[in-house]
Design a protein around this motif. Sequence first.
Motif, mmCIF file in Angstrom:
data_model
loop_
_atom_site.group_PDB
_atom_site.id
_atom_site.type_symbol
_atom_site.label_atom_id
_atom_site.label_comp_id
_atom_site.label_asym_id
_atom_site.label_seq_id
_atom_site.Cartn_x
_atom_site.Cartn_y
_atom_site.Cartn_z
ATOM 1 N N HIS A 1 -0.881 3.723 -3.802
ATOM 2 C CA HIS A 1 -1.251 2.470 -3.135
ATOM 3 C C HIS A 1 -0.693 1.236 -3.864
ATOM 4 N N ASN B 1 0.827 -1.214 0.000
ATOM 5 C CA ASN B 1 0.000 0.000 0.000
ATOM 6 C C ASN B 1 0.867 1.272 0.000
ATOM 7 N N GLY C 1 2.757 3.993 3.817
ATOM 8 C CA GLY C 1 2.640 2.563 3.554
ATOM 9 C C GLY C 1 3.847 1.836 4.115
#
Length: 528
Positions: free
Chosen positions: A36, A23, A75
């Motif tokens: 993402h 992500n 992420g």
Amino acid sequence: MTITIFLIDSQYTRMSHLIEIENLSAAFPDKEVLHHISLNIREGRKTALVGESGSGKTVLAQGIMRVNPAVSFSGRLKFGGRDLLALPERELRKLRGREIGMVFQEPMTALNPVMRVGAQIAEVLTLHLGLNKKAAWARAVALLAETGIHQPEEKASAYPFQLSGGQRQRAMIAMAVAAEPKLLIADEPTTALDVAVQAQILDLLARLQAEKNMTLLYISHDLNLVRRFADDVAVMRCGEVVERGETAAVFANPQHEYTRMLLNAGTVRQVVPPTDDAATVLEAEQISVAVKESAGLFRKRDKVLLEPADFDLKAGETLGVIGESGSGKTTLAKALMRLMKSEGRLKISGEDWQPHMRREIQMVFQDPFGAFNPRMNVLDIVSEGLRVHEPHLGREAVTARVIEVLRQVGLPEDALYRYPHAFSGGQRQRLAIARAVIVRPKILVLDEPTSALDVQWQQQILALLADLQRQYGLSLIVISHDLAVIRALSHRVMVLKDGRVVERGSAEEVFAKPKSDYTKKLLLHAAT
């Protein structure tokens, strides 16, 4: 560490992931560029990252190295189980060079301009492997030889500006693999190399990867090279991974329409013959280049970079110049532009060359980032020639001309106030073309004009150049190691080897029935 079991030939093989991306998003202060992304890179494999220019490939690669402080990430980005986004700078410095090596896309900007090439390679060996000065230098010379550089002792003692573009790229590869890292990131490692040396470099990378069980992340727009070289492939578009899998499976049965478009794209011949009454716009007579080099204490000697060459060029005609890296192609281009001292006579439209004729002959340099002033924005860079040659134009008229030429080369209007570092390598190459054509020259010298472009943009740039040629009778001198580009644009071809013209003729003759063994070798490498 995550363990995944793959079924290959009815046997189970355990393969771990060296890189685990979950992500992951990345943004510059004013724009998000990765969205993402989730992607795993298997240990001991060669994984290729492909996609159009500006798709985020280099941002992702540099994110693994954490070398661009202007980019913020969110992420997870794990290397060997460690989250690189959470590591302090001191720990990251230990990883760079020792466990993670990188071959940058533009070696001229990545190499230190005031250090000799050998010293830069030796520095890696001293810092990470503890070699003494003498041993590090000897190993640096050996690494240059392994990458295919002739006279490695001499090149190790040279500065980056004294090497050709291809030689600088090979020096970057030598530096990146010097400490035998676990992960090698190669960002367009063969961009400036001829087909013969491309094969050498990929063979070298494959051998090192196999011998050291090194993991390789290979970024490229050349799908033919990816097909032959990579085990796995991930396809990026607009900051997202749209397809991934083993290379053979993806190329045989692509699932995403963008992947299918990339695989189906090809270089189409764009040549329209010049008219019979076309005027001669360029005459080069006995153009040669020699430089002084050291021959011992207080002694100098002449080193010939380009032996005397004769050729001419008609309005609306394209001359393609091919040859291996270091053969004298860029030297010839700079001699024609009077950017380096040369001998011989040069005429433009029948008149001996004078400085005021510089508008008539413009150049697109091989390394656009090195040719731009990093403190100038796109509007100022592209309009610089207009301000010199058409000083009567007001700012509104200049801005309108810049917007027009940016649209021609496929860049958006909102690029006007951005700076060179904010663009990908391919986008910077388009900016270089825009800067050259905005003054509407008679002759355009292009040094590797499509080397950093993906197949989609390569075809569009070739179509743009052909269209400009038809509209304005523009004459082109195209220097490239990509024989498909030469075939697509050229009316005539000239082949250089070691600074000497070894063959010349119409494009059809040279490609169909080459006379010199050297030309035959180049064509054979391009076909395999």
